[in-house]
Write a protein that holds these residues in place. Structure first.
Motif, PDB file in Angstrom:
ATOM      1  N   THR A  70     -10.571   8.675   7.431  1.00 37.84           N
ATOM      2  CA  THR A  70     -11.776   8.665   8.258  1.00 37.84           C
ATOM      3  C   THR A  70     -11.477   7.974   9.588  1.00 37.84           C
ATOM      4  O   THR A  70     -10.418   7.371   9.777  1.00 37.84           O
ATOM      5  N   GLY A  71     -12.452   8.064  10.486  1.00 33.44           N
ATOM      6  CA  GLY A  71     -12.313   7.412  11.785  1.00 33.44           C
ATOM      7  C   GLY A  71     -11.911   8.383  12.874  1.00 33.44           C
ATOM      8  O   GLY A  71     -11.500   9.514  12.602  1.00 33.44           O
ATOM      9  N   ALA A 119     -10.186  -2.305   2.309  1.00 33.80           N
ATOM     10  CA  ALA A 119     -10.542  -0.977   1.790  1.00 33.80           C
ATOM     11  C   ALA A 119     -10.844  -0.013   2.928  1.00 33.80           C
ATOM     12  O   ALA A 119     -10.453   1.172   2.887  1.00 33.80           O
ATOM     13  N   THR A 120     -11.534  -0.486   3.969  1.00 34.64           N
ATOM     14  CA  THR A 120     -11.832   0.362   5.126  1.00 34.64           C
ATOM     15  C   THR A 120     -10.562   0.701   5.892  1.00 34.64           C
ATOM     16  O   THR A 120     -10.361   1.850   6.323  1.00 34.64           O
ATOM     17  N   LEU A 136      -0.378   7.604   3.187  1.00 35.83           N
ATOM     18  CA  LEU A 136      -0.085   6.471   2.306  1.00 35.83           C
ATOM     19  C   LEU A 136      -1.239   6.197   1.359  1.00 35.83           C
ATOM     20  O   LEU A 136      -1.062   6.152   0.136  1.00 35.83           O
ATOM     21  N   TRP A 137      -2.427   5.984   1.885  1.00 35.87           N
ATOM     22  CA  TRP A 137      -3.615   5.727   1.070  1.00 35.87           C
ATOM     23  C   TRP A 137      -4.655   6.833   1.180  1.00 35.87           C
ATOM     24  O   TRP A 137      -5.613   6.861   0.424  1.00 35.87           O
ATOM     25  N   VAL A 140      -6.044   4.310  17.296  1.00 40.41           N
ATOM     26  CA  VAL A 140      -5.092   3.629  16.422  1.00 40.41           C
ATOM     27  C   VAL A 140      -5.645   2.244  16.114  1.00 40.41           C
ATOM     28  O   VAL A 140      -5.876   1.441  17.027  1.00 40.41           O
ATOM     29  N   LEU A 141      -5.863   1.950  14.847  1.00 40.67           N
ATOM     30  CA  LEU A 141      -6.343   0.642  14.419  1.00 40.67           C
ATOM     31  C   LEU A 141      -5.146  -0.296  14.330  1.00 40.67           C
ATOM     32  O   LEU A 141      -4.246  -0.094  13.504  1.00 40.67           O
ATOM     33  N   VAL A 142      -5.103  -1.312  15.178  1.00 39.20           N
ATOM     34  CA  VAL A 142      -3.991  -2.268  15.217  1.00 39.20           C
ATOM     35  C   VAL A 142      -4.397  -3.502  14.418  1.00 39.20           C
ATOM     36  O   VAL A 142      -5.267  -4.273  14.840  1.00 39.20           O
ATOM     37  N   VAL A 143      -3.774  -3.690  13.270  1.00 39.44           N
ATOM     38  CA  VAL A 143      -4.096  -4.803  12.384  1.00 39.44           C
ATOM     39  C   VAL A 143      -3.087  -5.918  12.641  1.00 39.44           C
ATOM     40  O   VAL A 143      -1.884  -5.768  12.399  1.00 39.44           O
TER      41      VAL A 143
END
Length: 333
Positions: free
Chosen positions: A14-15, A68-69, A118-119, A20-23
């Motif tokens: 999703t999204g 989880a998100t 991956l997930w 790009v989500l940078v964690v």
């Protein structure tokens, strides 16, 4: 218990596809590592009117209730030095084998891994770590092209899915194949506006054009096909052919206005593969002669050796409203 339940695959990611989500942690994000990530991910595109960023990075600290998100997000980058005493450091160390950790902490190596699906399906997850901020920032810069490529490929896959989630005009596609011997995928609300034989810049061939005009924006593409061509013409010849076709068919609201390629603005030319055929890809900007209007275009030119046929595909977008994603429109083209 498993035998009583249907088998379930990975969930769908999703999204936003261009994001790009940078964690990471705030210190890393606000330092030279974050600068390197922004330089790579958010690199301006000179062949878009407003030099829109290639992709949009969004910073997120690693918190247990958000994991989880994060695992459902389309594009993710986990990044931090290996020894940082923050949740992202714990996360990275837990995923690096002990033998490799010694090489990382001593500065003898860096780790940048790419995992797809991956997930979740339609997901790209990159994990990057090194001993110091300097080594990590340099590792990102050294891999700029490959990182942009993997994220861009994922965005293109999602663009393809989203383009045809409502409907696809398969009847028109089949008609093109039956009548012309070629076809192109067509979204549900494109209209055919020209279908004719034309002579442009001394070349005679088929010309088929489709448009999608909605409030505040439009997309427009044509295909020109010429028989009896065994070698791809020069770039200058393809440019002249394109300009002649645009001058004839892409007219403005006033009689003296028409679309042309804009050689004054940046142009990018690459060689790509289209269904096994070597093609010349050109990205640049178009302008309306005698009228204040312009936008971005992409063009492919190749010769089908089996039929000695030249194909020129040209797609352009007009999207003056800032809230619309011009890069996404060009991906559709």
């Amino acid at each position: 218990g498993c035998s009583d339940q249907p088998l379930v695959g990975l969930p769908t990611a999703t999204g936003p596809a261009p994001e790009v989500l940078v964690v990471s942690d705030s210190t890393t994000w606000n330092g030279i590592v974050g600068d390197a990530v922004r330089e790579v991910i958010a690199q301006p595109i000179p062949t878009l009117p407003n030099q829109q960023a290639f992709l949009r990075p969004r910073f997120q600290q690693l918190e247990p209730n958000l994991l989880a998100t994060i695992r459902k997000t389309k594009n993710v980058l986990f990044i931090a030095p290996i020894d940082v005493e923050t949740p992202i450091g714990d996360y990275l160390r837990a995923r690096i084998p002990e033998g490799q950790q010694d090489a990382l902490t001593s500065g003898r190596s860096v780790a940048v891994t790419v995992r797809e699906d991956l997930w979740a399906n339609g997901q790209v997850v990159v994990t990057a770590t090194a001993a110091t901020d300097t080594l990590l920032a340099q590792a990102i810069l050294d891999r700029a092209d490959s990182l942009r490529s993997v994220y861009d490929a994922n965005a293109l896959e999602w663009t393809l899915t989203n383009m045809f989630d409502r409907a696809q005009q398969t009847e028109i596609e089949a008609e093109l194949m039956a009548t012309n011997g070629w076809t192109v995928s067509i979204q549900h609300d494109y209209l055919k506006v020209q279908d004719t034989t034309v002579t442009a810049d001394g070349r005679t061939g088929e010309f088929v054009r489709f448009r999608r005009v909605v409030p505040e924006t439009w997309r427009d593409f044509f295909v020109f096909a010429q028989d009896g061509v065994s070698e791809l013409p020069s770039t200058a010849e393809i440019d002249a052919l394109t300009d002649d076709l645009l001058a004839t068919f892409a007219r403005g609201e006033i009689d003296s206005s028409f679309v042309q390629l804009d050689p004054r603005r940046p142009v990018r030319r690459d060689t790509v593969q289209i269904n096994g055929r070597t093609a010349r890809e050109t990205r640049g900007l178009w302008r309306m002669v005698n009228y204040p209007m312009g936008g971005a275009y992409i063009r492919y030119a190749f010769v089908d050796e089996a039929t000695d046929r030249l194909f020129v595909y040209y797609g352009m977008v007009f999207s003056p409203v800032p809230r619309y994603d011009k890069r996404e429109f060009l991906r559709q083209m």
